[in-house]
Design an enzyme around this catalytic site. Structure first.
Site, PDB file in Angstrom:
ATOM      1  N   GLY A   1      68.457  66.641  24.081  1.00  0.00           N
ATOM      2  CA  GLY A   1      68.032  68.033  23.971  1.00  0.00           C
ATOM      3  C   GLY A   1      67.863  68.709  25.323  1.00  0.00           C
ATOM      4  O   GLY A   1      68.252  69.869  25.490  1.00  0.00           O
TER       5      GLY A   1
ATOM      6  N   ASN B   1      57.505  72.327  19.258  1.00  0.00           N
ATOM      7  CA  ASN B   1      57.285  70.881  19.210  1.00  0.00           C
ATOM      8  C   ASN B   1      55.812  70.496  19.209  1.00  0.00           C
ATOM      9  O   ASN B   1      55.469  69.397  18.785  1.00  0.00           O
ATOM     10  CB  ASN B   1      58.014  70.191  20.366  1.00  0.00           C
ATOM     11  CG  ASN B   1      57.757  70.833  21.700  1.00  0.00           C
ATOM     12  OD1 ASN B   1      57.981  72.035  21.882  1.00  0.00           O
ATOM     13  ND2 ASN B   1      57.261  70.072  22.636  1.00  0.00           N
TER      14      ASN B   1
ATOM     15  N   GLN C   1      63.501  70.446  17.168  1.00  0.00           N
ATOM     16  CA  GLN C   1      62.532  70.069  16.132  1.00  0.00           C
ATOM     17  C   GLN C   1      62.998  70.483  14.729  1.00  0.00           C
ATOM     18  O   GLN C   1      62.370  70.115  13.737  1.00  0.00           O
ATOM     19  CB  GLN C   1      61.166  70.705  16.415  1.00  0.00           C
ATOM     20  CG  GLN C   1      60.469  70.146  17.654  1.00  0.00           C
ATOM     21  CD  GLN C   1      59.985  68.708  17.479  1.00  0.00           C
ATOM     22  OE1 GLN C   1      59.713  68.256  16.366  1.00  0.00           O
ATOM     23  NE2 GLN C   1      59.861  67.977  18.573  1.00  0.00           N
TER      24      GLN C   1
ATOM     25  N   SER D   1      68.751  67.032  19.358  1.00  0.00           N
ATOM     26  CA  SER D   1      68.557  65.715  19.959  1.00  0.00           C
ATOM     27  C   SER D   1      68.414  64.646  18.884  1.00  0.00           C
ATOM     28  O   SER D   1      67.598  64.782  17.965  1.00  0.00           O
ATOM     29  CB  SER D   1      67.296  65.744  20.833  1.00  0.00           C
ATOM     30  OG  SER D   1      67.023  64.457  21.319  1.00  0.00           O
TER      31      SER D   1
ATOM     32  N   CYS E   1      46.634  65.034  30.892  1.00  0.00           N
ATOM     33  CA  CYS E   1      45.842  64.337  31.915  1.00  0.00           C
ATOM     34  C   CYS E   1      46.478  63.003  32.279  1.00  0.00           C
ATOM     35  O   CYS E   1      46.479  62.603  33.438  1.00  0.00           O
ATOM     36  CB  CYS E   1      44.425  64.080  31.428  1.00  0.00           C
ATOM     37  SG  CYS E   1      43.518  65.593  31.156  1.00  0.00           S
TER      38      CYS E   1
END
Ligand SMILES: *Cc1c(COP(=O)(O)O)cnc(C)c1O
Length: 395
Positions: A70, A151, A179, A199, A324
């Site tokens: 993708g 997504n 998606q 994808s 994070c």
């Protein structure tokens, strides 16, 4: 129990995909560009796969270019349309603030290169509005690129309407449909799509394979120079096993899509209803206009990462919007785009269920998310301040 609820990140390769690719790893390993029969059989398989993929999205096989996935398809589509625009003196591109980074980072590159980019608002419900696209189109607009379904929050965009506007105004229309393909009906003609990215690993194919649909007449430039593969538009020996697996996976997914979607929507809504009972929580994105398998929530007073790690301990694979773990403290650009403030966006959870999900699994997820959220809030200083009235609840 082990529950894989991260199908928006990747899906398990289907039995059909693996069975289809194995012969091309074991015996039929020829190079499709070779003239002897071993090579020609690989070439035939490649062209059969092209026909199968094209049929699912109502395209002509000549309009399909196989890519490494993708991200590559997004890059090639956008850079090609920009190049065509540049030659015509048109340097304005319209997109949205919540695209995948494969789109947004390509647009940033073009901005540095003198293009002007307008990002449409996706509003609180995570859906762009056709009239706002209409108003944003200018005489120098060369490309509109809007994803078919997001997504992270799963919201489905009004692609057919957006495409119709682009068609009427003579602007090239690209959609990142990674998606959507294999999960929702896609018809490039009815939807007025000029360029479309997909994808394989998002619909039970294998990683490192995808395709770009390019409407006949739309110019494509090369990302990779070299041989004459893919009609000279994508050099490099084709990933025959991956492409054959992709076609098998897509054929299967498309064949059972309607039935799967119907079942998944019921389970999705059961999950949403269960999580809504957690105090100070909110569903992200429109409740109805969303992918059959997508659930995305924010929980006030917790960190998404901590939630993920505890869920992993309980056998649940999920994902969080903020990054994070990848060394950045930035909350998800998607959640910020729909108006979530930083603190709230940090406490997000995406559960993307698969076609084989069961009611029992959904109930297990609900029970465990409830318990972990309560547990984490038990020693969260942010939650303490909120409940003590020293800070204001937002949700
Ligand atoms: C996964 C994804 C991509 C990237 O696809 P790859 O094949 O992993 O490069 C692009 N856009 C969306 C919307 C995605 O979900």
């Amino acid at each position: 129990m082990r529950i894989y609820a991260d199908n928006a990140a990747t899906t398990k390769p289907s039995r059909a995909a693996i069975d289809a690719m194995l012969p091309f790893l074991e015996e039929e390993y020829g190079n499709p560009s070779s003239l002897y029969s071993l090579g020609q059989r690989a070439k035939e398989a490649l062209e059969r796969a092209r026909e199968e993929v094209a049929a699912v999205i109502h395209a002509n096989p000549k309009e399909i270019v196989f890519t490494s996935g993708g991200s590559e398809a997004d890059n090639q589509a956008i850079l090609s349309a920009a190049e065509t625009g540049r030659k015509a003196g048109k340097r304005h591109i319209i997109s949205t603030a919540f695209e995948h980074h494969a789109v947004l980072h390509t647009l940033s590159k073009l901005e540095k290169d003198g293009f002007d980019v307008t990002l449409l608002d996706v509003h609180e419900n995570g859906v762009v509005r056709a009239d706002e696209l209409e108003a944003a189109i200018r005489g120098d607009t060369c490309l509109v690129t809007v994803m078919s379904a997001n997504n992270e929050i799963g919201t489905i965009q009004p692609i057919r309407e957006l495409g119709a506007i682009c068609k009427e105004r003579g602007v090239t229309f690209h959609t990142d449909a990674v998606q959507a393909v294999g999960h929702l009906p896609v018809d490039v003609d009815a939807d007025n799509i000029d360029l479309l990215s997909a994808s394989a690993h998002k619909f039970h194919g294998v990683k490192g394979t995808g395709f770009l649909y390019v409407r006949n007449g739309v110019r494509l430039s090369n990302l990779i120079e070299g041989g004459a593969q893919e009609r000279g538009k994508r050099a490099g020996t084709e990933n025959v096993p991956g492409i054959v697996a992709m076609a098998a996976a897509l054929k299967e997914s498309a064949g059972r899509m309607d039935k799967d979607a119907e079942r998944m929507r019921v389970l999705r809504d059961r999950l949403i209803a269960g999580l809504r009972e957690i105090p100070h929580s909110a569903l992200n994105g429109d409740a109805a206009q969303r992918l059959p398998g997508n659930v995305n929530f924010c929980f006030e007073g917790i960190e998404g990462e901590a939630l993920l790690l505890h869920l992993d301990d309980r056998g649940i694979c999920a994902s969080s919007g903020s990054a994070c773990t990848s060394g950045s403290l930035d909350p998800s650009h998607v959640l910020l785009a729909i108006g979530r403030v930083h603190d709230v966006a940090h406490g997000s959870l995406r559960l993307s269920i698969g076609e084989d999900a069961t009611e029992e699994e959904i109930d297990y997820i609900i029970r465990n998310v409830r318990e972990v959220v309560e547990y984490l809030r038990g020693f969260s200083p942010v939650w303490r301040d909120l409940t003590a009235g020293k800070a204001q609840f937002i949700l």
